[in-house]
Scaffold this motif. Structure first.
Motif, PDB file in Angstrom:
ATOM      1  N   UNK A  46      -7.328   6.064   2.869  1.00 26.74           N
ATOM      2  CA  UNK A  46      -7.436   6.175   4.325  1.00 26.74           C
ATOM      3  C   UNK A  46      -6.676   7.420   4.754  1.00 26.74           C
ATOM      4  N   UNK A  47      -7.370   8.335   5.401  1.00 24.24           N
ATOM      5  CA  UNK A  47      -6.791   9.574   5.891  1.00 24.24           C
ATOM      6  C   UNK A  47      -6.778   9.530   7.410  1.00 24.24           C
ATOM      7  N   UNK A  48      -5.584   9.612   7.982  1.00 22.38           N
ATOM      8  CA  UNK A  48      -5.441   9.570   9.438  1.00 22.38           C
ATOM      9  C   UNK A  48      -4.913  10.917   9.927  1.00 22.38           C
ATOM     10  N   UNK A  49      -5.706  11.536  10.779  1.00 22.52           N
ATOM     11  CA  UNK A  49      -5.344  12.853  11.287  1.00 22.52           C
ATOM     12  C   UNK A  49      -6.101  13.113  12.585  1.00 22.52           C
TER      13      UNK A  49
ATOM     14  N   UNK B 183       0.834  -1.199   0.000  1.00 15.94           N
ATOM     15  CA  UNK B 183       0.000   0.000   0.000  1.00 15.94           C
ATOM     16  C   UNK B 183       0.870   1.251   0.000  1.00 15.94           C
ATOM     17  N   UNK B 184       0.557   2.146  -0.912  1.00 12.48           N
ATOM     18  CA  UNK B 184       1.316   3.386  -0.998  1.00 12.48           C
ATOM     19  C   UNK B 184       0.842   4.371   0.067  1.00 12.48           C
ATOM     20  N   UNK B 185       1.783   5.166   0.572  1.00 13.03           N
ATOM     21  CA  UNK B 185       1.487   6.118   1.639  1.00 13.03           C
ATOM     22  C   UNK B 185       2.055   7.490   1.277  1.00 13.03           C
ATOM     23  N   UNK B 186       1.472   8.507   1.876  1.00  9.82           N
ATOM     24  CA  UNK B 186       1.932   9.873   1.672  1.00  9.82           C
ATOM     25  C   UNK B 186       1.633  10.669   2.934  1.00  9.82           C
ATOM     26  N   UNK B 187       2.628  11.391   3.428  1.00  6.91           N
ATOM     27  CA  UNK B 187       2.424  12.305   4.539  1.00  6.91           C
ATOM     28  C   UNK B 187       2.343  13.726   4.006  1.00  6.91           C
ATOM     29  N   UNK B 188       1.281  14.424   4.369  1.00  7.72           N
ATOM     30  CA  UNK B 188       1.118  15.836   4.014  1.00  7.72           C
ATOM     31  C   UNK B 188       0.933  16.598   5.314  1.00  7.72           C
ATOM     32  N   UNK B 189       2.009  17.129   5.833  1.00  6.78           N
ATOM     33  CA  UNK B 189       1.945  17.760   7.136  1.00  6.78           C
ATOM     34  C   UNK B 189       1.502  16.754   8.187  1.00  6.78           C
ATOM     35  N   UNK B 190       0.457  17.075   8.913  1.00 10.90           N
ATOM     36  CA  UNK B 190      -0.044  16.205   9.970  1.00 10.90           C
ATOM     37  C   UNK B 190      -0.935  15.083   9.445  1.00 10.90           C
ATOM     38  N   UNK B 191      -1.227  15.091   8.175  1.00  9.78           N
ATOM     39  CA  UNK B 191      -2.123  14.092   7.593  1.00  9.78           C
ATOM     40  C   UNK B 191      -1.324  12.933   6.994  1.00  9.78           C
ATOM     41  N   UNK B 192      -1.787  11.713   7.246  1.00  9.15           N
ATOM     42  CA  UNK B 192      -1.187  10.520   6.666  1.00  9.15           C
ATOM     43  C   UNK B 192      -2.211   9.859   5.752  1.00  9.15           C
ATOM     44  N   UNK B 193      -1.846   9.668   4.508  1.00  8.04           N
ATOM     45  CA  UNK B 193      -2.734   9.062   3.523  1.00  8.04           C
ATOM     46  C   UNK B 193      -2.209   7.691   3.135  1.00  8.04           C
ATOM     47  N   UNK B 194      -3.104   6.713   3.060  1.00 10.45           N
ATOM     48  CA  UNK B 194      -2.761   5.350   2.643  1.00 10.45           C
ATOM     49  C   UNK B 194      -3.817   4.884   1.657  1.00 10.45           C
ATOM     50  N   UNK B 195      -3.360   4.368   0.517  1.00  5.32           N
ATOM     51  CA  UNK B 195      -4.297   3.884  -0.491  1.00  5.32           C
ATOM     52  C   UNK B 195      -4.628   2.415  -0.236  1.00  5.32           C
ATOM     53  N   UNK B 196      -5.917   2.133  -0.037  1.00  2.00           N
ATOM     54  CA  UNK B 196      -6.391   0.778   0.203  1.00  2.00           C
ATOM     55  C   UNK B 196      -6.730   0.102  -1.126  1.00  2.00           C
ATOM     56  N   UNK B 197      -6.918  -1.209  -1.077  1.00  2.88           N
ATOM     57  CA  UNK B 197      -7.240  -1.958  -2.293  1.00  2.88           C
ATOM     58  C   UNK B 197      -8.753  -2.027  -2.446  1.00  2.88           C
TER      59      UNK B 197
ATOM     60  N   UNK C  67      -8.216  10.501  14.219  1.00  2.00           N
ATOM     61  CA  UNK C  67      -9.395  10.023  13.509  1.00  2.00           C
ATOM     62  C   UNK C  67      -8.984   9.226  12.274  1.00  2.00           C
ATOM     63  N   UNK C  68      -9.857   8.290  11.904  1.00  2.00           N
ATOM     64  CA  UNK C  68      -9.655   7.483  10.698  1.00  2.00           C
ATOM     65  C   UNK C  68     -10.783   7.801   9.720  1.00  2.00           C
ATOM     66  N   UNK C  69     -10.403   8.335   8.569  1.00  2.00           N
ATOM     67  CA  UNK C  69     -11.390   8.738   7.571  1.00  2.00           C
ATOM     68  C   UNK C  69     -11.119   8.012   6.257  1.00  2.00           C
ATOM     69  N   UNK C  70     -12.167   7.733   5.515  1.00  4.20           N
ATOM     70  CA  UNK C  70     -12.027   7.189   4.169  1.00  4.20           C
ATOM     71  C   UNK C  70     -12.528   8.212   3.166  1.00  4.20           C
ATOM     72  N   UNK C  71     -11.793   8.347   2.070  1.00  3.51           N
ATOM     73  CA  UNK C  71     -12.268   9.122   0.934  1.00  3.51           C
ATOM     74  C   UNK C  71     -12.833   8.133  -0.070  1.00  3.51           C
ATOM     75  N   UNK C  72     -14.161   8.116  -0.188  1.00  3.85           N
ATOM     76  CA  UNK C  72     -14.919   7.171  -1.016  1.00  3.85           C
ATOM     77  C   UNK C  72     -14.722   5.732  -0.514  1.00  3.85           C
TER      78      UNK C  72
END
Length: 281
Positions: free
Chosen positions: A55-58, A1-15, A61-66
């Protein structure tokens, strides 16, 4: 799974699965000799599109985009017609991260077309049930009303099994909605009448999720709108607005559909200055 940190936000792409749609439809009036230089196409004139929730973690909290394509909901005919060769493995992706579906606090729905909303519910023997039972599901009021009352065209993509089981979890908004500090959803229209984009900015770090206004990296050209768009002129104007803003801030642009890139960062002239590629098996 690819990940990206944008400041305090952590993004992870789910399958979340995929589909394969006609390339001409995905690029509208743009001639194939132009768009095919930017995005691979198969012998059936189809392009691969991921349906991978982010998956957006900030702020704890655990959030999903779509929500992905879902699993076990499509008939064999639907899989064939929509070019679905992979269904969702969101549970497995979350498990790898030490999480479960019950840990999701918010699901941020850019719009409710089936390829974004099928993952909201699952089929059991006694009918359809919510997947993310503890989550608040946020979408625009315009999108929610069309989901429940589709017209003769949109009824092919707004399915009652994707909204009836989750209606008690839905929270809607008119123009914009601040989910958490610096994280907002904006109603844009364009692709659908209720379509939304997401914007996150804190301490000079930002990302913009354009959803289906810019579904792939090949749609960077502001004039390249989808034949699927209900309001293509609106799509073009909204792309112009959000891309000018993102270029100025050197924001990350994140993708739900792109089979080759998870995120790109552009400079003020629109040149790529950083990227997160998708690992292809």
């Amino acid at each position: 799974m690819e990940k990206l940190n944008v400041g305090e936000a952590r993004l992870t792409w789910l399958q979340g699965g995929n589909n394969h749609l006609d390339g001409g439809a995905m690029f509208g009036v743009v001639p194939k000799p132009l768009w095919s230089k930017k995005y691979p196409v198969n012998e059936k004139n189809q392009i691969e599109l991921r349906t991978d929730p982010i998956l957006l973690q900030i702020d704890g909290k655990h959030l999903l985009i779509d929500s992905g394509m879902g699993r076990g909901k499509l008939s064999e005919k639907q899989k064939r017609n929509f070019g679905v060769t992979e269904e969702s493995q969101v549970d497995e992706s979350l498990s790898e991260l030490g999480l479960s579906r019950e840990d999701i606090d918010f699901v941020l729905m850019t719009h409710l077309h089936f390829d974004h909303a099928c993952g909201l519910t699952e089929k059991k023997e006694e009918g359809y049930h919510s997947v993310f039972t503890n989550a608040t599901i946020i979408t625009s009021e315009t999108e929610w009303q069309e989901m429940k009352n589709p017209n003769m065209r949109s009824k092919n993509t707004y399915w009652k099994e994707n909204w009836e089981p989750i209606q008690h979890q839905v929270e809607t908004f008119s123009d914009s909605y601040e989910v958490l500090a610096g994280l907002r959803m904006f109603h844009t229209s364009g692709h659908s009448d209720g379509h939304c984009v997401l914007s996150f900015e804190r301490d000079g770090e930002s990302f913009i999720h354009m959803a289906d206004l810019m579904p792939t990296n090949a749609h960077q050209n502001k004039l390249w709108a989808l034949a699927f768009d209900d309001y293509p002129v609106t799509s073009v104007h909204q792309k112009d607005k959000w891309m000018d803003e993102g270029y100025r801030k050197e924001a990350w642009y994140t993708f739900y559909h792109d089979a080759y890139y998870r995120a790109l960062k552009f400079d003020e002239e629109g040149n790529v200055i950083d990227e997160v590629s998708r690992k292809r098996i």
